[in-house]
Every structure is written in structure tokens, then in C-alpha cells.
Design a protein around this motif. Sequence first.
Motif, mmCIF file in Angstrom:
data_model
loop_
_atom_site.group_PDB
_atom_site.id
_atom_site.type_symbol
_atom_site.label_atom_id
_atom_site.label_comp_id
_atom_site.label_asym_id
_atom_site.label_seq_id
_atom_site.Cartn_x
_atom_site.Cartn_y
_atom_site.Cartn_z
ATOM 1 N N ILE A 1 53.313 56.538 16.363
ATOM 2 C CA ILE A 1 53.367 57.172 17.830
ATOM 3 C C ILE A 1 54.026 58.543 17.606
ATOM 4 C CG2 ILE A 1 54.463 57.022 19.797
ATOM 5 C CD1 ILE A 1 54.379 53.739 19.512
ATOM 6 N N MET A 2 54.822 58.537 16.571
ATOM 7 C CA MET A 2 55.719 59.708 16.487
ATOM 8 C C MET A 2 55.051 60.966 15.574
ATOM 9 S SD MET A 2 59.452 58.154 15.991
ATOM 10 C CE MET A 2 60.396 59.514 15.495
ATOM 11 N N SER A 3 54.404 60.557 14.706
ATOM 12 C CA SER A 3 53.796 61.268 13.624
ATOM 13 C C SER A 3 52.316 61.677 13.846
ATOM 14 C CB SER A 3 54.026 60.989 12.317
ATOM 15 O OG SER A 3 53.174 59.718 11.951
ATOM 16 N N HIS A 4 51.599 60.913 14.653
ATOM 17 C CA HIS A 4 50.205 61.262 14.843
ATOM 18 C C HIS A 4 50.236 62.576 15.701
ATOM 19 C CE1 HIS A 4 46.036 61.227 16.295
ATOM 20 N NE2 HIS A 4 45.791 60.168 15.245
ATOM 21 N N PRO A 5 49.480 63.730 15.194
ATOM 22 C CA PRO A 5 49.571 65.070 16.026
ATOM 23 C C PRO A 5 49.118 64.856 17.442
ATOM 24 C CG PRO A 5 48.581 65.367 13.976
ATOM 25 C CD PRO A 5 48.678 63.805 13.956
ATOM 26 N N TYR A 6 47.968 64.150 17.747
ATOM 27 C CA TYR A 6 47.435 63.970 19.347
ATOM 28 C C TYR A 6 48.406 62.904 20.131
ATOM 29 C CZ TYR A 6 44.116 63.342 22.919
ATOM 30 O OH TYR A 6 43.498 63.256 24.092
ATOM 31 N N LEU A 7 48.408 61.909 19.311
ATOM 32 C CA LEU A 7 49.209 60.898 20.056
ATOM 33 C C LEU A 7 50.492 61.222 20.487
ATOM 34 C CD1 LEU A 7 48.188 57.525 18.076
ATOM 35 C CD2 LEU A 7 47.186 58.365 20.154
ATOM 36 N N ALA A 8 51.151 61.997 19.714
ATOM 37 C CA ALA A 8 52.687 62.609 19.983
ATOM 38 C C ALA A 8 52.465 63.464 21.097
ATOM 39 C CB ALA A 8 53.312 63.108 18.666
ATOM 40 N N LEU A 9 51.458 63.990 21.379
ATOM 41 C CA LEU A 9 51.317 64.880 22.598
ATOM 42 C C LEU A 9 51.222 64.475 23.803
ATOM 43 C CD1 LEU A 9 49.064 67.959 21.367
ATOM 44 C CD2 LEU A 9 51.385 68.010 21.842
ATOM 45 N N ARG A 10 50.367 62.977 23.837
ATOM 46 C CA ARG A 10 49.719 62.475 25.013
ATOM 47 C C ARG A 10 50.622 61.096 25.186
ATOM 48 N NH1 ARG A 10 44.714 63.579 26.512
ATOM 49 N NH2 ARG A 10 45.401 62.251 28.460
ATOM 50 N N TYR A 11 51.559 60.596 24.503
ATOM 51 C CA TYR A 11 52.359 59.520 24.577
ATOM 52 C C TYR A 11 53.830 59.894 23.989
ATOM 53 C CZ TYR A 11 47.935 56.729 24.622
ATOM 54 O OH TYR A 11 46.908 56.113 24.848
ATOM 55 N N ARG A 12 54.756 59.201 24.951
ATOM 56 C CA ARG A 12 56.093 59.346 24.379
ATOM 57 C C ARG A 12 56.732 58.080 24.338
ATOM 58 N NH1 ARG A 12 59.524 58.591 28.391
ATOM 59 N NH2 ARG A 12 59.049 58.919 30.726
ATOM 60 N N LEU A 13 57.424 57.612 23.283
ATOM 61 C CA LEU A 13 58.295 56.520 23.117
ATOM 62 C C LEU A 13 59.215 56.555 24.146
ATOM 63 C CD1 LEU A 13 58.668 54.089 21.339
ATOM 64 C CD2 LEU A 13 60.385 55.283 20.106
ATOM 65 N N ASP A 14 59.163 55.288 24.917
ATOM 66 C CA ASP A 14 60.090 55.175 25.865
ATOM 67 C C ASP A 14 61.190 54.423 25.342
ATOM 68 O OD1 ASP A 14 61.100 55.329 28.488
ATOM 69 O OD2 ASP A 14 60.726 53.296 28.810
ATOM 70 N N GLY A 15 60.968 53.282 24.829
ATOM 71 C CA GLY A 15 61.934 52.577 24.237
ATOM 72 C C GLY A 15 61.565 51.289 23.419
ATOM 73 N N VAL A 16 62.140 50.734 22.338
ATOM 74 C CA VAL A 16 61.817 49.381 22.023
ATOM 75 C C VAL A 16 62.614 48.314 22.387
ATOM 76 C CG1 VAL A 16 62.064 48.116 19.478
ATOM 77 C CG2 VAL A 16 61.365 50.737 19.744
ATOM 78 N N VAL A 17 62.010 47.320 22.872
ATOM 79 C CA VAL A 17 62.675 46.058 23.515
ATOM 80 C C VAL A 17 62.576 44.958 22.713
ATOM 81 C CG1 VAL A 17 62.803 44.578 25.397
ATOM 82 C CG2 VAL A 17 62.257 46.974 25.938
ATOM 83 N N THR A 18 63.431 44.469 22.176
ATOM 84 C CA THR A 18 63.641 43.360 21.215
ATOM 85 C C THR A 18 64.102 41.948 21.667
ATOM 86 O OG1 THR A 18 63.826 44.826 19.300
ATOM 87 C CG2 THR A 18 64.359 42.626 18.901
ATOM 88 N N LEU A 19 63.362 41.038 21.695
ATOM 89 C CA LEU A 19 63.879 39.799 22.174
ATOM 90 C C LEU A 19 64.365 38.607 21.137
ATOM 91 C CD1 LEU A 19 61.691 40.649 24.320
ATOM 92 C CD2 LEU A 19 61.328 38.368 24.940
ATOM 93 N N VAL A 20 65.302 38.460 21.532
ATOM 94 C CA VAL A 20 66.197 37.214 20.564
ATOM 95 C C VAL A 20 66.240 35.927 21.180
ATOM 96 C CG1 VAL A 20 67.884 36.862 18.804
ATOM 97 C CG2 VAL A 20 67.322 39.129 19.468
ATOM 98 N N ASP A 21 66.089 34.806 20.343
ATOM 99 C CA ASP A 21 66.045 33.525 20.929
ATOM 100 C C ASP A 21 67.309 33.123 20.938
ATOM 101 O OD1 ASP A 21 65.918 30.881 21.249
ATOM 102 O OD2 ASP A 21 64.214 30.481 19.934
ATOM 103 N N ALA A 22 68.168 32.779 21.894
ATOM 104 C CA ALA A 22 69.793 32.051 21.684
ATOM 105 C C ALA A 22 69.619 30.799 20.837
ATOM 106 C CB ALA A 22 70.023 31.954 22.936
ATOM 107 N N VAL A 23 68.532 30.035 20.989
ATOM 108 C CA VAL A 23 68.529 28.788 20.310
ATOM 109 C C VAL A 23 68.334 28.988 18.917
ATOM 110 C CG1 VAL A 23 67.330 26.311 19.952
ATOM 111 C CG2 VAL A 23 67.632 27.357 22.294
ATOM 112 N N ASN A 24 67.301 29.926 18.420
ATOM 113 C CA ASN A 24 66.934 29.922 17.001
ATOM 114 C C ASN A 24 67.244 31.365 16.331
ATOM 115 O OD1 ASN A 24 65.681 27.232 16.633
ATOM 116 N ND2 ASN A 24 64.306 28.160 18.067
ATOM 117 N N GLY A 25 67.962 32.032 17.206
ATOM 118 C CA GLY A 25 68.199 33.452 17.100
ATOM 119 C C GLY A 25 68.884 33.517 15.562
ATOM 120 N N ALA A 26 70.058 33.014 15.440
ATOM 121 C CA ALA A 26 71.139 33.089 14.476
ATOM 122 C C ALA A 26 70.335 32.778 13.093
ATOM 123 C CB ALA A 26 72.347 32.451 14.715
#
Length: 384
Positions: free
Chosen positions: A120-145
Motif C-alpha cells: 500500500i505504501m510503496s506502489h506509486p499509484y496505490l499510494a496516491l489513491r489509498y491511504r493507510l488508515d490503520g492496522v487493527v489486530t485481534l487477540v483471543d483472550a483464551v488462547n492469545g498468550a
Amino acid sequence: MTMTEPRRPPPIPLTILTGFLGAGKTSLLNRLLASPDLTDTLVLINEFGEVGIDHLLVENVEGDMIVMSSGCICCSIRGDLVAALEDALRKLDNGRIRPFHRVMLETTGLADPAPILHTIMSHPYLALRYRLDGVVTLVDAVNGAATLDAHEEAVKQAAVADRLVITKTDLPEGAARLEALDTRLARLNPAARRLIAATGEANPAALLDCGLYDASGKIPQVAKWLNDEAVAAAHEAHHHHHDHDHHHGHAHQDVNRHDAHIRAFCVASDAPLSPQAFDMFVEILRQAHGPHLLRVKGIVGLADDRERPVAVHGVQHVFHPPHRLASWPDADRRTRLVFIVKDIDPSFIEKLYAAVADIPAPDTPDAAALQDNPLAPKNAGLLG
């Protein structure tokens, strides 16, 4: 009559939804898509292998959905991701798809987010038309550790996140393990806001627009984006903990073998840098430690225009073209750089910055010596 070029539309915010197998990504995506805030959202779903079942769990939604079925998004299908994003733009521009104003990309549980961010960040055309809004990571409380213990990919998913969503705390096992998991995630990535899915905290208002700009795309949300105060506090706490254990001869029994490789810290300075010095700083970092720079975010004061700082964002060796802000967003006019790194001693980066900024620091290499460093850029760099 003067011909003018058509005005390019503002870049479309793109959110990456990741998390290890069974963390609940599809369930969360369903809940988000039911909200009016995600009306006119394009959803990209990656399936694992050739078993096309993930997308069957997603309820029908109004709008368009692209199902990518070529395998793991972290490796061979990066080309397919580019094709899917480009194809969506072509259809949008040609009126062959209903207008969409946001993209949600759900990765496989095994995905390393870094190559996706690179795309997303390095492709010349995609970097013009999209912007990274954020990374959302899910972690399972039961098995996460246990997952974090066993899989380095899961640690990296948590380390690069802008938001960490803890799931399955409504189960007795998850509730019992929440406090320890929350403490571990806070140490692993203090810059990320942690949310509990079962209490409704993981809602669109908390998960969307967590990048540098808000929904209007005009007001830089630097403090929220960097969260540098939390990172600095966590780094200081780490030092106190390390010094205490070292003084008393305690071993770090509470730090997992994967977690111990990850460090989060902040470099701050009142001194403005010349564009050339900042280019040298970034280039030396990229060439010396590129693969280990999991995430770099910051606002930098430059000597060529002290009233208009530069926002920078990097993932490993790929840095998004710096963006010059119209002004400082608040009264804090310090350069602030947040680093989340793997197997890098923070003192290396701190001393390197001090050297290029010509700031006295104990045991810091002379700035002039860095000019002769073979890693220093020979041509114009990011800001040249």
C-alpha cells in the motif's frame, strides 16, 4: 481558454484487519459492517489456501465485496492484492461499481502485515489513491498468550497494530486471563490503544480514522496517531524494571522469547534537522536495520521551514513519501519519532539521531564521522 487537469479525488482510507487464527476477525467485521459508519465500504477478504469458506461466514451486505482466493496474502498473493485494489479503482472511476469511501482488508490468520503495508505504501499509484488508515489486530483472550508464545507472526501482528482488540473475554477462561494478556500487550505495543470486544469498545468510532487524519482528511491528529507519551512512559518503565532486575540479579522470567525481541520507544528533540540530515538518518536506518523496523511514525521539524513540520511513516525498509503539514498541530513543536523495532538496541537509533542533529550525547559518534559512513546516502533522499 486554459485547460486544467481534473482534480484527483482524496485518497480512500484503508483499514487492515488482522489477528491469528480463531481470533474473531470475521465476527468483528460483520458487526462493523452493520454500522452506518461503514456504509459504502469495499471489503477485501483473503482466504487461506484453496478452501473458500471464510467469505461464506460473512453475511450479505449492501455494496460490493471482492473475495481473493489465491492463498496467503503475506507472500504469493501480493500481486493479487495490487490487482484487486487497482481493479476496484478502475471500476470506481468508470462507474462500474457503486462508489465506495472506505476499504476493509481482512487478512488470513497467518499473515505478516508488513508486506501488505509495503504494498500500500510503496506502489506509486496505490499510494496516491489509498491511504493507510490503520492496522487493527485481534487477540483471543483464551488462547492469545499461548499463540504469542508459539508464533512469531502473532507477536508481529500485535507489534505493528494501531488498535489491539481483545476478544472472548465473555468466556470464563478469557476473563480470567485478561489482565495478564492486557499487561503483555501494553508492554509489547504501548502505542496501540487496547479495546475489549465484548464490552462494545471495538466500535467504528474507536477503530476507524486512527491514522494521521480524521474523516475530513484535513486536521492532523498527531497526538492520537503517535501516542508518543504512552510509548515514552512504557520505555521508561522498561528501563526501571531492567535496572531493578539487573541490580538484584533477577532474570526476566516474565518476558517471552518472541516478546523480548520487540522494543517500543520514542525519540524526541527540540532541535530542527536539515532535510539532508534527516535523509541521512533514515537512509542509515534503512540500510543497517531495515527488516527490523517494524513501524516508524513521527512528526519532524526541519530547518528549511520550521513552521511546517513533516509527517513520516515507515514499515521496515519502506517509507511513505514524507508529507509536509500546513502547520504544527499544537503547541508541542518537538520532533517526535515513535519506533517499534525487532532486535535493535534503542541506543543505536538515539545516538544516530543525536549525531545527525548535532546534539551532544554520551558516547555518540561525531556527526562529521557519519558523513563518511558508507551507508550514508550519496544522492537526494526522501526530502531531497
